[in-house]
Design a protein around this motif. Structure first.
Motif, PDB file in Angstrom:
ATOM      1  N   GLN A  20      56.013  50.368 -11.850  1.00 26.18           N
ATOM      2  CA  GLN A  20      54.903  50.324 -12.798  1.00 26.18           C
ATOM      3  C   GLN A  20      55.319  49.638 -14.089  1.00 26.18           C
ATOM      4  OE1 GLN A  20      53.569  54.337 -13.322  1.00 26.18           O
ATOM      5  NE2 GLN A  20      52.827  54.542 -11.234  1.00 26.18           N
ATOM      6  N   ARG A  21      56.509  49.963 -14.566  1.00 26.55           N
ATOM      7  CA  ARG A  21      56.998  49.343 -15.804  1.00 26.55           C
ATOM      8  C   ARG A  21      57.244  47.857 -15.600  1.00 26.55           C
ATOM      9  NH1 ARG A  21      61.184  54.094 -17.474  1.00 26.55           N
ATOM     10  NH2 ARG A  21      59.606  55.560 -18.181  1.00 26.55           N
ATOM     11  N   THR A  22      57.736  47.476 -14.440  1.00 21.13           N
ATOM     12  CA  THR A  22      57.979  46.069 -14.162  1.00 21.13           C
ATOM     13  C   THR A  22      56.676  45.294 -14.132  1.00 21.13           C
ATOM     14  OG1 THR A  22      59.935  46.661 -12.872  1.00 21.13           O
ATOM     15  CG2 THR A  22      59.023  44.463 -12.521  1.00 21.13           C
ATOM     16  N   LYS A  23      55.647  45.845 -13.488  1.00 14.50           N
ATOM     17  CA  LYS A  23      54.339  45.190 -13.455  1.00 14.50           C
ATOM     18  C   LYS A  23      53.783  45.034 -14.860  1.00 14.50           C
ATOM     19  CE  LYS A  23      51.218  46.511 -10.577  1.00 14.50           C
ATOM     20  NZ  LYS A  23      50.321  47.346  -9.752  1.00 14.50           N
ATOM     21  N   ARG A  24      53.925  46.068 -15.676  1.00 12.08           N
ATOM     22  CA  ARG A  24      53.422  46.022 -17.055  1.00 12.08           C
ATOM     23  C   ARG A  24      54.171  44.957 -17.855  1.00 12.08           C
ATOM     24  NH1 ARG A  24      54.078  49.002 -22.248  1.00 12.08           N
ATOM     25  NH2 ARG A  24      52.007  48.934 -23.186  1.00 12.08           N
ATOM     26  N   LEU A  25      55.482  44.916 -17.707  1.00 17.30           N
ATOM     27  CA  LEU A  25      56.283  43.930 -18.419  1.00 17.30           C
ATOM     28  C   LEU A  25      55.903  42.510 -18.006  1.00 17.30           C
ATOM     29  CD1 LEU A  25      58.664  43.313 -20.345  1.00 17.30           C
ATOM     30  CD2 LEU A  25      60.124  43.393 -18.336  1.00 17.30           C
ATOM     31  N   LEU A  26      55.676  42.293 -16.720  1.00 19.36           N
ATOM     32  CA  LEU A  26      55.289  40.966 -16.239  1.00 19.36           C
ATOM     33  C   LEU A  26      53.926  40.550 -16.776  1.00 19.36           C
ATOM     34  CD1 LEU A  26      56.557  41.032 -12.551  1.00 19.36           C
ATOM     35  CD2 LEU A  26      57.490  39.741 -14.474  1.00 19.36           C
ATOM     36  N   ARG A  27      52.980  41.500 -16.845  1.00 18.48           N
ATOM     37  CA  ARG A  27      51.666  41.186 -17.423  1.00 18.48           C
ATOM     38  C   ARG A  27      51.793  40.808 -18.897  1.00 18.48           C
ATOM     39  NH1 ARG A  27      49.349  45.613 -14.121  1.00 18.48           N
ATOM     40  NH2 ARG A  27      49.912  47.007 -15.814  1.00 18.48           N
ATOM     41  N   ILE A  28      52.613  41.553 -19.628  1.00 13.94           N
ATOM     42  CA  ILE A  28      52.781  41.274 -21.048  1.00 13.94           C
ATOM     43  C   ILE A  28      53.444  39.914 -21.260  1.00 13.94           C
ATOM     44  CG2 ILE A  28      54.028  42.023 -23.120  1.00 13.94           C
ATOM     45  CD1 ILE A  28      53.511  44.932 -22.166  1.00 13.94           C
ATOM     46  N   VAL A  29      54.492  39.631 -20.504  1.00 13.15           N
ATOM     47  CA  VAL A  29      55.192  38.346 -20.642  1.00 13.15           C
ATOM     48  C   VAL A  29      54.258  37.197 -20.269  1.00 13.15           C
ATOM     49  CG1 VAL A  29      57.060  36.937 -19.674  1.00 13.15           C
ATOM     50  CG2 VAL A  29      57.493  39.304 -20.352  1.00 13.15           C
ATOM     51  N   LEU A  30      53.510  37.336 -19.184  1.00 12.32           N
ATOM     52  CA  LEU A  30      52.581  36.277 -18.770  1.00 12.32           C
ATOM     53  C   LEU A  30      51.495  36.068 -19.817  1.00 12.32           C
ATOM     54  CD1 LEU A  30      51.598  34.248 -16.651  1.00 12.32           C
ATOM     55  CD2 LEU A  30      50.300  36.125 -15.611  1.00 12.32           C
ATOM     56  N   GLY A  31      50.947  37.147 -20.355  1.00 11.67           N
ATOM     57  CA  GLY A  31      49.896  37.033 -21.359  1.00 11.67           C
ATOM     58  C   GLY A  31      50.367  36.327 -22.613  1.00 11.67           C
ATOM     59  N   PHE A  32      51.530  36.726 -23.133  1.00  8.12           N
ATOM     60  CA  PHE A  32      52.045  36.075 -24.330  1.00  8.12           C
ATOM     61  C   PHE A  32      52.466  34.632 -24.050  1.00  8.12           C
ATOM     62  CE2 PHE A  32      52.567  40.386 -26.150  1.00  8.12           C
ATOM     63  CZ  PHE A  32      51.943  40.150 -27.373  1.00  8.12           C
ATOM     64  N   THR A  33      52.960  34.370 -22.858  1.00  5.57           N
ATOM     65  CA  THR A  33      53.316  32.997 -22.497  1.00  5.57           C
ATOM     66  C   THR A  33      52.085  32.101 -22.506  1.00  5.57           C
ATOM     67  OG1 THR A  33      55.156  33.787 -21.145  1.00  5.57           O
ATOM     68  CG2 THR A  33      54.376  31.546 -20.723  1.00  5.57           C
TER      69      THR A  33
END
Length: 85
Positions: A20-33
C-alpha cells in the motif's frame, strides 16, 4: 470494500502495508513528475495544461490541496469555455 481488499473463496485478503505504501509513493512521484514536466510545457511545445491536469488528478487522490486546486482549475476552464462561446 476498499480497492486494497480482495475476495478469495469467501475470505478477505488485504494487501500488505508495504505494498500500500509503495503504491501511494508511486502515485505521489508520478503526480509530481507530471507537474514538473507540465510547467515548462506552458512555454515550450506540448500539452502543458493537460499534463498539469493529469498530475493534479493523480495527486488529488492523496492530497486535499491538489483536489482544491483541481476544482479551481475546472471552474476557470468552465468560465473560459462559456466566455468563448
Amino acid at each position: 470494500m476498499q480497492d486494497e481488499d480482495f475476495k478469495f473463496s469467501g475470505q478477505s485478503l488485504t494487501l500488505p502495508k508495504a505494498m500500500q505504501r509503495t503504491k501511494r509513493l508511486l502515485r505521489i512521484v508520478l503526480g509530481f513528475t507530471l507537474l514538473v514536466i507540465g510547467v515548462p510545457m506552458l512555454v515550450l511545445p506540448g500539452p502543458g495544461w493537460l499534463t498539469i491536469g493529469f498530475g493534479l488528478v493523480i495527486l488529488a487522490a492523496e492530497f486535499i490541496w491538489a483536489r482544491r486546486l483541481l476544482n479551481r482549475l475546472k471552474e476557470h476552464a468552465i468560465k473560459l469555455g462559456r466566455s468563448v462561446s
